[in-house]
Design a protein around this motif. Structure first.
Motif, short mmCIF file in Angstrom:
data_model
loop_
_atom_site.label_atom_id
_atom_site.label_comp_id
_atom_site.label_asym_id
_atom_site.label_seq_id
_atom_site.Cartn_x
_atom_site.Cartn_y
_atom_site.Cartn_z
N UNK A 78 0.85 -0.80 -0.12
CA UNK A 78 0.51 0.04 0.12
C UNK A 78 0.97 1.42 0.05
N UNK A 79 0.57 2.28 -0.62
CA UNK A 79 1.28 3.75 -0.89
C UNK A 79 0.39 4.57 -0.78
N UNK A 80 0.94 5.13 0.46
CA UNK A 80 -0.11 6.40 0.95
C UNK A 80 0.37 7.68 0.71
#
Length: 75
Positions: free
Chosen positions: A56-58
């Motif tokens: 996951x990238x934020x």
């Protein structure tokens, strides 16, 4: 001497002790087996969660279109 042998053969204290030792060993064995099974499952689950979360990238707030004070104060 004959009385000693007769009393020894009638005495059941040793048999009861052996029963408790066997039962205790069985409980300990089942406990170890349960802990091993749960430990393996937890390791697999933790690895799966780590793989999912690791992918996951934020985006930073400035990449989402927020500018100024709203981006830093949440207001």
């Amino acid at each position: 001497m004959n009385t000693f042998i007769q009393n020894f053969l009638k005495d059941e204290d040793g048999a009861v002790t052996v029963d408790w030792v066997v039962l205790t060993a069985a409980v300990v064995g089942l406990g170890i087996a349960g802990v091993t099974a749960v430990n393996n499952g937890i390791g697999t689950l933790a690895g799966s969660i780590g793989n999912e979360v690791g992918g996951i990238t934020v985006d930073a707030p400035d990449n989402l279109g927020f500018t100024g004070a709203a981006a830093t104060t949440g207001g």
